[in-house]
Design an enzyme around this catalytic site. Structure first.
Site, mmCIF file in Angstrom:
data_model
loop_
_atom_site.group_PDB
_atom_site.id
_atom_site.type_symbol
_atom_site.label_atom_id
_atom_site.label_comp_id
_atom_site.label_asym_id
_atom_site.label_seq_id
_atom_site.Cartn_x
_atom_site.Cartn_y
_atom_site.Cartn_z
ATOM 1 N N GLU A 171 0.832 -1.207 0.000
ATOM 2 C CA GLU A 171 0.000 0.000 0.000
ATOM 3 C C GLU A 171 0.866 1.255 0.000
ATOM 4 O O GLU A 171 0.792 2.091 0.903
ATOM 5 C CB GLU A 171 -0.966 -0.059 1.182
ATOM 6 C CG GLU A 171 -1.951 -1.220 1.030
ATOM 7 C CD GLU A 171 -2.929 -1.371 2.174
ATOM 8 O OE1 GLU A 171 -2.747 -0.709 3.209
ATOM 9 O OE2 GLU A 171 -3.880 -2.165 2.036
ATOM 10 N N ASN A 193 2.273 2.012 7.573
ATOM 11 C CA ASN A 193 1.233 0.999 7.382
ATOM 12 C C ASN A 193 1.116 0.204 8.682
ATOM 13 O O ASN A 193 2.078 0.126 9.436
ATOM 14 C CB ASN A 193 1.602 0.071 6.221
ATOM 15 C CG ASN A 193 0.413 -0.753 5.767
ATOM 16 O OD1 ASN A 193 0.114 -1.795 6.326
ATOM 17 N ND2 ASN A 193 -0.293 -0.271 4.771
ATOM 18 N N HIS A 413 -18.608 -9.119 4.561
ATOM 19 C CA HIS A 413 -17.264 -8.634 4.890
ATOM 20 C C HIS A 413 -16.648 -9.504 5.979
ATOM 21 O O HIS A 413 -17.269 -9.722 7.023
ATOM 22 C CB HIS A 413 -17.317 -7.177 5.370
ATOM 23 C CG HIS A 413 -15.955 -6.618 5.662
ATOM 24 N ND1 HIS A 413 -15.622 -6.007 6.835
ATOM 25 C CD2 HIS A 413 -14.825 -6.610 4.907
ATOM 26 C CE1 HIS A 413 -14.353 -5.622 6.803
ATOM 27 N NE2 HIS A 413 -13.850 -5.980 5.644
ATOM 28 N N GLU A 415 -13.284 -9.255 7.916
ATOM 29 C CA GLU A 415 -11.959 -8.739 8.289
ATOM 30 C C GLU A 415 -11.338 -9.808 9.188
ATOM 31 O O GLU A 415 -11.856 -10.100 10.261
ATOM 32 C CB GLU A 415 -12.092 -7.402 9.018
ATOM 33 C CG GLU A 415 -10.784 -6.853 9.569
ATOM 34 C CD GLU A 415 -9.670 -6.768 8.523
ATOM 35 O OE1 GLU A 415 -9.813 -6.011 7.570
ATOM 36 O OE2 GLU A 415 -8.647 -7.488 8.667
ATOM 37 N N HIS A 483 -8.585 -8.195 0.384
ATOM 38 C CA HIS A 483 -7.747 -7.005 0.603
ATOM 39 C C HIS A 483 -6.513 -7.387 1.412
ATOM 40 O O HIS A 483 -6.550 -8.319 2.210
ATOM 41 C CB HIS A 483 -8.543 -5.938 1.354
ATOM 42 C CG HIS A 483 -9.435 -5.139 0.461
ATOM 43 N ND1 HIS A 483 -9.563 -3.779 0.562
ATOM 44 C CD2 HIS A 483 -10.233 -5.512 -0.569
ATOM 45 C CE1 HIS A 483 -10.401 -3.339 -0.357
ATOM 46 N NE2 HIS A 483 -10.834 -4.374 -1.054
ATOM 47 N N GLU A 502 -7.382 -6.156 -3.455
ATOM 48 C CA GLU A 502 -6.882 -4.795 -3.272
ATOM 49 C C GLU A 502 -5.381 -4.879 -3.567
ATOM 50 O O GLU A 502 -4.956 -4.679 -4.691
ATOM 51 C CB GLU A 502 -7.163 -4.311 -1.854
ATOM 52 C CG GLU A 502 -6.674 -2.907 -1.623
ATOM 53 C CD GLU A 502 -6.696 -2.545 -0.157
ATOM 54 O OE1 GLU A 502 -7.085 -1.431 0.162
ATOM 55 O OE2 GLU A 502 -6.295 -3.381 0.681
ATOM 56 N N GLU A 508 -8.779 4.182 -0.294
ATOM 57 C CA GLU A 508 -8.810 4.462 1.150
ATOM 58 C C GLU A 508 -7.690 5.427 1.562
ATOM 59 O O GLU A 508 -7.861 6.227 2.476
ATOM 60 C CB GLU A 508 -8.735 3.162 1.953
ATOM 61 C CG GLU A 508 -7.469 2.362 1.723
ATOM 62 C CD GLU A 508 -7.437 1.035 2.505
ATOM 63 O OE1 GLU A 508 -8.335 0.791 3.314
ATOM 64 O OE2 GLU A 508 -6.494 0.252 2.285
HETATM 65 C C1 NOJ Z 1 -8.572 -2.314 5.013
HETATM 66 C C2 NOJ Z 1 -9.351 -2.451 3.759
HETATM 67 O O1 NOJ Z 1 -8.586 -2.124 2.640
HETATM 68 C C3 NOJ Z 1 -10.570 -1.582 3.889
HETATM 69 O O2 NOJ Z 1 -11.292 -1.604 2.675
HETATM 70 C C4 NOJ Z 1 -11.399 -2.063 5.023
HETATM 71 O O3 NOJ Z 1 -12.487 -1.213 5.192
HETATM 72 C C5 NOJ Z 1 -10.588 -2.084 6.316
HETATM 73 N N1 NOJ Z 1 -9.381 -2.770 6.117
HETATM 74 C C6 NOJ Z 1 -11.345 -2.735 7.474
HETATM 75 O O4 NOJ Z 1 -11.528 -4.097 7.213
HETATM 76 CA CA CA Z 2 -6.152 -1.936 2.507
#
Ligand code: NOJ
Ligand code: CA
Length: 713
Positions: A171, A193, A413, A415, A483, A502, A508
């Site tokens: 990133e 990061n 989603h 995470e 991502h 991603e 973002e």
């Molecule tokens: C990083 C991701 O790139 C983003 O899209 C996401 O909203 C956040 N992490 C939280 O999961």
């Molecule tokens: Ca990201």
């Protein structure tokens, strides 16, 4: 094929190459030579239109134990072949892709150990791919690669568009510099990061884009990264030689191999026309055909989501501000006081569903729907999420019914917070939960340092994980958009349910301090060569303090540039990332986002220069309509295009969304013009775009009568 193979004896400077075999590309523009030196050490070199592009470069491996696979080799077999076939991708920029190459496979025997190693070269009209293969054999079973010693010896101090080599993140903004300047610019290029591990002052990532002083474009990357660790490049900047630099685990081990096995392909794309790099399908061609037989459930999507409002800090993923720490199963959410800023409430989600239904979007992504976000990173916590328990104010059943009644798909989603073992433990129940509630696509994420500790985002263990999650998703007929995962290497040909990644600096970052205004003129030359990106374009409000007074970031782009991204950043998954209310302020510009499709039959790159500008025309799938996008990076520039790609027997209504004369990505990003024209395949356009700007055009096949009063282009 015989004519492609000849043996000659060369007495060069250093290295002394004693035996050489040669392979030509189908069009004859490339020649690859494979050689052994007097010590039996393998080398390759590549020329394009009779000029060297890769000087003699070593091949081989250091092994952790036993004799290295570096020298002492003799050739025991060579085979050549040709291949020319056309295949149909499930989704993509083209309806059909031609896979056309000449191949040379050299089997080497290490005389002292009796070990066999095969190197397979495929020479296409757009460049070279090669990989190592280890056949089943008595003298090589399990082995650990300490270092891959593949070299890419450059012919000069080229200009490069590079991001810092890193085991955990991609990133970064791109830096444009001479190769010799990388060392001096490295520190400045490493921006913050949540998980990052750089390894060398001259280490860079692939895909690496370069340009020689003679105007030759060279791209180094890899294809079909599976059961192996990610390749970075470390530059010996005295000699301008890149060495493969594999991503290690905590013990420094790079790859655990078991014969029979193959490495990923190392790829070198070359052209004297930058547009050829963008159009190249070599990376996909070096991957296996689809392993999914029935692909009818894989569908490109345009979506909106409860997302940008959290990224900008207008609302939160977390439901409450009460918990210092969360223990799933023990922390009592029912008793907690809601913080009033939670984004994923049933009511808010319904608003997005309505907006999607009214404006023709296929899906709605919701983040922050499941418990655990109050304590989701920074503590090496293993059991962060269970992926099945919604917050008290997110009614999963009601939302599903509502979405279904409006003909909208919900996007899940996950995470993982990089707690990967935890995710694998929950994967089946998580995917089953999705299926129960009608979710067919998941956005997964890997924020923070990987758990178990010692692994990192791009080493072999994680490369295996991403594929495991993807294959299991295919079993459940689930599409994946991962991502922070490893950058793609064309694997979506084999697993077309990988509809995006991603794995680069996405939109973002415009909310985390901003990206360079020319960022999007580099990504198609680098990150996108391996597969589509969930870049999440479509931001209309660039002053983010309007969303959240504490957010001082500015989106470094004009509205016209944001529109163009739907065409220039190819992906079967495209988000309209801004808030519905911001789209409602500019309904005429929003019309382009509503109109632009995500499925294409054909793509034509009209203009391209890395870091500077890209203009592409794409024909909508099963339609007569075309869409054009231009992104402009460095300065105001007039793009000049001809519409000769249009059907000569048709007339079209073209709507041109462009930067206004006084547009400025910093001070006046919302200044655009919209003009309508009658166009035919004889039409031409000269259109100025500002720095960080661009233009987008919809070209809709029309009745002569419909367009007769419009000005002609
Ligand atoms: C990083 C991701 O790139 C983003 O899209 C996401 O909203 C956040 N992490 C939280 O999961
Ligand atoms: Ca990201």
């Amino acid at each position: 094929m015989k004519k492609l193979l000849f043996i000659c004896f060369l007495i060069l400077g250093a290295p002394q190459l004693v035996l050489s075999q040669s392979l030509e590309s189908p069009d004859g523009n490339f020649e690859m030579k494979f050689s052994l030196n007097e010590k039996g050490k393998p080398f390759y070199q590549l020329s394009y239109k009779n000029e060297p592009v890769i000087k003699p470069s070593a091949l081989g491996f250091d092994l952790k134990e036993g004799e290295d696979l570096i020298d002492g080799f003799a050739i025991i077999d060579t085979t050549t072949s040709s291949y020319d076939n056309t295949w149909k991708p499930v989704w993509g920029e083209e309806k059909e892709i031609r896979n056309h190459y000449n191949e040379l496979a050299v089997t080497l025997n290490q005389e002292e150990t009796g070990r066999k190693m095969l190197i397979r070269f495929r020479l296409f009209n757009d460049g070279l791919g090669f990989r190592y293969e280890f056949p089943q054999q008595d003298s090589l079973g399990h082995f650990v690669i300490e270092d891959e010693k593949t070299e890419f010896a450059m012919t000069g101090d080229h200009t490069a568009w590079w991001i810092p080599g890193d085991y955990d993140t991609q990133e970064y903004d791109y830096t444009e510099s001479k190769l010799s300047e990388i060392r001096g610019l490295m520190e400045k290029s490493i921006t913050g990061n949540l998980s990052q591990t750089s390894f060398s002052p001259t280490g860079v990532q692939t895909s690496l884009m370069m340009k020689t002083d003679d105007g030759i474009y060279i791209n180094l990357h890899e294809a079909a990264l599976k059961e192996y660790s990610t390749m970075h490049l470390n530059l010996d900047d005295k000699n301008m030689v890149f060495e493969a630099w594999l991503t290690p685990d905590v013990n420094g081990d790079k790859v655990f191999m078991i014969a029979p096995s193959v490495t990923p392909w190392r790829t070198i794309m070359v052209s004297d026309d930058a547009r050829d790099i963008l159009a190249s399908k070599m990376t996909y061609n070096l991957n296996d055909p689809s392993k999914i037989e029935d692909t009818s459930w894989i569908k490109p999507m345009k979506y909106v989501g409860v997302w940008w409002e959290m990224i900008t800090g207008k609302s939160t993923w977390a439901y409450t501000d009460e918990f210092e720490a969360v223990k799933l199963g023990e922390t009592n959410y029912e008793a907690a006081k809601p913080n009033g800023t939670h984004g994923a409430t049933t009511e808010n989600v319904k608003k997005y569903i309505d907006f999607a239904a009214e404006n023709g979007f296929d899906g709605v992504l919701v983040e922050g729907w499941n418990i655990g976000w109050e304590d989701w990173f920074g503590h090496s916590k293993e059991y962060v999420f269970d992926f099945v328990t919604p917050y008290p104010d997110f009614d999963v059943e009601e939302i599903q019914k509502y979405a279904e009644s409006k003909g909208v798909e919900m996007i899940m989603h996950h995470e993982t917070s990089s707690s990967v073992r935890n995710y694998e433990r929950h994967l089946d129940t998580a995917y089953q939960f999705m299926k129960k509630y009608g979710y067919d696509a998941v956005k997964s994420g890997y924020v923070g340092d990987i758990l178990p500790k010692g692994q990192n985002h791009y080493n072999q263990w994680m490369v295996n994980h991403y594929l495991y999650a993807l294959k299991k998703a295919a079993d459940y007929h689930i599409m994946v958009n991962a991502h922070e995962a490893v950058r793609p290497t064309g694997l979506a040909r084999t697993w077309p349910n990988l509809i995006a990644n991603e794995s680069a600096r996405g939109t973002e970052y415009q909310s985390f301090g901003g990206s360079k205004p020319n960022h999007v003129t580099v990504l198609p030359f680098t990150r996108l060569l391996g597969g589509p990106m969930d870049y999440t374009p479509g931001i209309f409000e660039m002053d983010l303090s309007k969303l959240n007074p504490d957010n001082e970031s500015h989106v470094n782009s004009t509205i016209a540039n944001q529109l163009a991204l739907y065409v220039t950043m190819y992906s079967p998954l495209q988000m309209a990332a801004d808030l519905p209310e911001n789209y409602m302020r500019f309904p005429d510009a929003f019309q382009f986002i509503k109109d632009v499709p995500v499925e294409w039959d054909k793509s034509i790159y009209l203009e391209a220069e890395p870091g500077d500008y890209i203009t592409v025309a794409r024909k909508e799938k099963n339609s007569d309509d075309w869409f054009v996008g231009n992104v402009n990076g460095k300065r105001t520039r007039t793009s000049k295009i001809s519409f000769d790609f249009l059907d000569p027997d048709k007339v079209y209504l073209a709507t041109v969304y462009a930067d206004a004369k006084d547009a400025d990505y910093k001070t006046n990003p919302q200044a655009y013009t919209i003009k309508k024209y009658r166009v035919t395949n004889k039409s031409k356009l000269s259109q100025a775009s500002v720095e960080g700007g661009g233009y987008a055009i919809s070209i809709i096949a029309a009745d002569k009568k419909e367009v007769k009063n419009l000005p002609k282009l």
